[in-house]
Design a protein around this motif. Structure first.
Motif, short mmCIF file in Angstrom:
data_model
loop_
_atom_site.label_atom_id
_atom_site.label_comp_id
_atom_site.label_asym_id
_atom_site.label_seq_id
_atom_site.Cartn_x
_atom_site.Cartn_y
_atom_site.Cartn_z
N GLY A 23 0.81 -1.22 0.00
CA GLY A 23 0.00 0.00 0.00
C GLY A 23 0.84 1.26 0.00
O GLY A 23 0.77 2.07 -0.93
N ASN A 24 1.65 1.46 1.04
CA ASN A 24 2.48 2.65 1.09
C ASN A 24 3.58 2.62 0.04
O ASN A 24 4.08 3.67 -0.37
CB ASN A 24 3.08 2.82 2.49
N GLY A 25 3.96 1.43 -0.40
CA GLY A 25 4.90 1.33 -1.50
C GLY A 25 4.31 1.92 -2.77
O GLY A 25 5.02 2.61 -3.54
N ALA A 26 3.02 1.71 -2.99
CA ALA A 26 2.36 2.30 -4.16
C ALA A 26 2.32 3.82 -4.04
O ALA A 26 2.53 4.54 -5.02
CB ALA A 26 0.95 1.73 -4.31
N VAL A 27 2.05 4.32 -2.82
CA VAL A 27 2.04 5.77 -2.60
C VAL A 27 3.42 6.34 -2.89
O VAL A 27 3.56 7.38 -3.54
CB VAL A 27 1.62 6.09 -1.15
N ALA A 28 4.46 5.68 -2.40
CA ALA A 28 5.83 6.14 -2.64
C ALA A 28 6.16 6.17 -4.13
O ALA A 28 6.80 7.11 -4.63
CB ALA A 28 6.82 5.25 -1.89
N ASN A 29 5.71 5.16 -4.85
CA ASN A 29 5.98 5.09 -6.28
C ASN A 29 5.34 6.26 -7.03
O ASN A 29 5.90 6.79 -7.99
CB ASN A 29 5.47 3.76 -6.85
N VAL A 30 4.16 6.68 -6.56
CA VAL A 30 3.44 7.77 -7.22
C VAL A 30 3.99 9.13 -6.81
O VAL A 30 4.17 10.03 -7.65
CB VAL A 30 1.93 7.69 -6.89
N ASP A 31 4.28 9.31 -5.51
CA ASP A 31 4.55 10.66 -4.99
C ASP A 31 6.03 11.03 -4.85
O ASP A 31 6.35 12.23 -4.77
CB ASP A 31 3.88 10.83 -3.62
N LEU A 32 6.92 10.07 -4.79
CA LEU A 32 8.33 10.41 -4.59
C LEU A 32 9.00 10.75 -5.92
O LEU A 32 8.74 10.12 -6.95
CB LEU A 32 9.07 9.28 -3.89
N GLY A 34 11.40 11.04 -9.02
CA GLY A 34 12.34 10.22 -9.76
C GLY A 34 12.02 8.75 -9.86
O GLY A 34 12.78 7.99 -10.47
N THR A 35 10.89 8.31 -9.29
CA THR A 35 10.53 6.90 -9.40
C THR A 35 9.98 6.61 -10.80
O THR A 35 9.59 7.52 -11.53
CB THR A 35 9.47 6.50 -8.37
N LYS A 36 9.93 5.34 -11.15
CA LYS A 36 9.36 4.96 -12.45
C LYS A 36 7.88 5.29 -12.54
O LYS A 36 7.34 5.48 -13.63
CB LYS A 36 9.55 3.45 -12.68
N GLY A 37 7.20 5.34 -11.38
CA GLY A 37 5.76 5.61 -11.38
C GLY A 37 5.40 7.01 -10.95
O GLY A 37 4.21 7.31 -10.75
N ASN A 38 6.40 7.89 -10.80
CA ASN A 38 6.12 9.24 -10.31
C ASN A 38 5.12 9.96 -11.19
O ASN A 38 5.26 9.99 -12.42
CB ASN A 38 7.43 10.04 -10.25
N GLY A 39 4.09 10.51 -10.56
CA GLY A 39 3.07 11.23 -11.30
C GLY A 39 1.93 10.36 -11.80
O GLY A 39 1.02 10.88 -12.46
N SER A 40 1.98 9.07 -11.52
CA SER A 40 0.87 8.19 -11.91
C SER A 40 -0.39 8.60 -11.16
O SER A 40 -0.34 9.36 -10.19
CB SER A 40 1.21 6.73 -11.61
N ASP A 41 -1.53 8.04 -11.57
CA ASP A 41 -2.77 8.50 -10.96
C ASP A 41 -3.13 7.73 -9.69
O ASP A 41 -2.46 6.78 -9.28
CB ASP A 41 -3.92 8.48 -11.97
N TRP A 42 -4.24 8.15 -9.11
CA TRP A 42 -4.70 7.61 -7.82
C TRP A 42 -5.03 6.12 -7.89
O TRP A 42 -4.96 5.42 -6.89
CB TRP A 42 -5.93 8.41 -7.38
N MET A 43 -5.37 5.63 -9.08
CA MET A 43 -5.76 4.23 -9.20
C MET A 43 -4.60 3.29 -8.89
O MET A 43 -4.82 2.16 -8.44
CB MET A 43 -6.32 3.94 -10.60
N MET A 44 -3.36 3.71 -9.13
CA MET A 44 -2.22 2.87 -8.76
C MET A 44 -2.20 2.65 -7.25
O MET A 44 -1.94 1.54 -6.77
CB MET A 44 -0.90 3.49 -9.22
N ILE A 45 -2.50 3.70 -6.50
CA ILE A 45 -2.54 3.59 -5.04
C ILE A 45 -3.71 2.71 -4.62
O ILE A 45 -3.57 1.87 -3.71
CB ILE A 45 -2.64 4.99 -4.41
N ALA A 46 -4.86 2.86 -5.27
CA ALA A 46 -6.02 2.04 -4.94
C ALA A 46 -5.72 0.55 -5.17
O ALA A 46 -6.05 -0.30 -4.34
CB ALA A 46 -7.23 2.48 -5.77
N VAL A 47 -5.08 0.25 -6.29
CA VAL A 47 -4.72 -1.14 -6.58
C VAL A 47 -3.69 -1.65 -5.57
O VAL A 47 -3.79 -2.78 -5.08
CB VAL A 47 -4.16 -1.27 -8.02
N GLY A 48 -2.72 -0.80 -5.22
CA GLY A 48 -1.70 -1.21 -4.25
C GLY A 48 -2.33 -1.58 -2.92
O GLY A 48 -1.99 -2.62 -2.33
N TYR A 49 -3.26 -0.76 -2.45
CA TYR A 49 -3.88 -1.06 -1.16
C TYR A 49 -4.89 -2.19 -1.26
O TYR A 49 -5.05 -2.98 -0.31
CB TYR A 49 -4.50 0.19 -0.55
#
Length: 243
Positions: A23-32, A34-49
């Motif tokens: 869950g928090n790994g998905a948040v980190a991927n979206v919000d941190l 330089g990550t490969k997933g930086n800037g992805s949408d909220w659905m990545m976090i929803a799927v992660g959790y």
């Protein structure tokens, strides 16, 4: 088969850690930065959790009940559906798992934490805060989100058509969590789970992060108290109407 308490506690510990990592790994991927997933949408976090709850449920649902949430554990105990003498050990295992899971997230994303100067994005990979800085709105959001989660979890796992294969019900539980994050996650995150929020928040306060900022302790009681009350209400509702 009934498992010894020590085995069930290990299941709660590992299950909660996995939930935080996914869950928090998905948040980190979206919000941190330089990550490969930086800037992805909220659905990545929803799927992660969603998967963060689904995977431990499939692994440990038949061992510990896969509570991985003090709100569920206490809610069951208040309604007489879980022994009180096991409540504290379960909760301690859940908090320990949440903190270890968060440490794994930090370890794997450490270079990106160093690059991220937005302290709210950093905190968001640990714990929650209401987007409008409103404790009242946060409380309402966390209460109703957790109420639906607990009521839905009992309704799904105890549904008559899943009696022959409760494991299939856990997929419904994963979809429920993902949908709650997608539908009610905008205001707060959400937490829906005291261990998921407070455990990582303690880790945030203790770690010497480069761009840490505040741990927002003034808000920290909201994602603890609201889910606990909602858990009690959700289990009581299900028991009163359907059992």
């Amino acid at each position: 088969m009934t498992y010894a308490l020590g085995v069930r506690l290990m299941a709660e510990f590992i299950g909660t850690a996995i939930m935080i990592v996914l869950g928090n790994g998905a948040v980190a991927n979206v919000d941190l930065k330089g990550t490969k997933g930086n800037g992805s949408d909220w659905m990545m976090i929803a799927v992660g959790y969603g998967c963060g709850v689904l995977i431990p449920a499939l692994m440990f649902g038949s061992i510990s009940g896969n509570h991985i949430n003090p709100a569920f554990t206490i809610g069951l105990a208040v309604s007489g559906m879980f022994p009180w003498n096991e409540v504290v050990p379960y909760i301690l295992a859940q908090f320990a798992g949440a903190m270890v899971g968060q440490l794994i997230v930090v370890l794997t994303y450490k270079p990106h934490y160093d690059l991220t100067t937005n302290t709210q994005h950093v905190l968001g990979t640990f714990s929650t805060i209401d987007a409008t800085k409103s404790k009242f709105n946060g409380f309402v959001n966390e209460f109703f989100g957790t109420y639906i989660l607990i009521l839905g979890a009992l309704g799904i796992t105890k549904a008559p058509f899943f009696h022959a294969n409760v494991g299939v019900a856990h997929f419904g539980l994963g979809f429920l969590v993902a949908t709650l994050v997608a539908s009610l996650g905008g205001p707060t995150g959400p937490a829906l789970n005291p261990a998921r929020d407070l455990g990582p928040r303690i880790v945030h306060a203790l770690l010497p992060l480069k761009h840490k900022g505040s741990s927002e302790w003034g808000y920290s009681w909201v994602p603890v108290v609201a889910p606990l009350l909602a858990g009690i209400a959700g289990v009581a509702t299900y028991k009163f109407i359907f059992m």
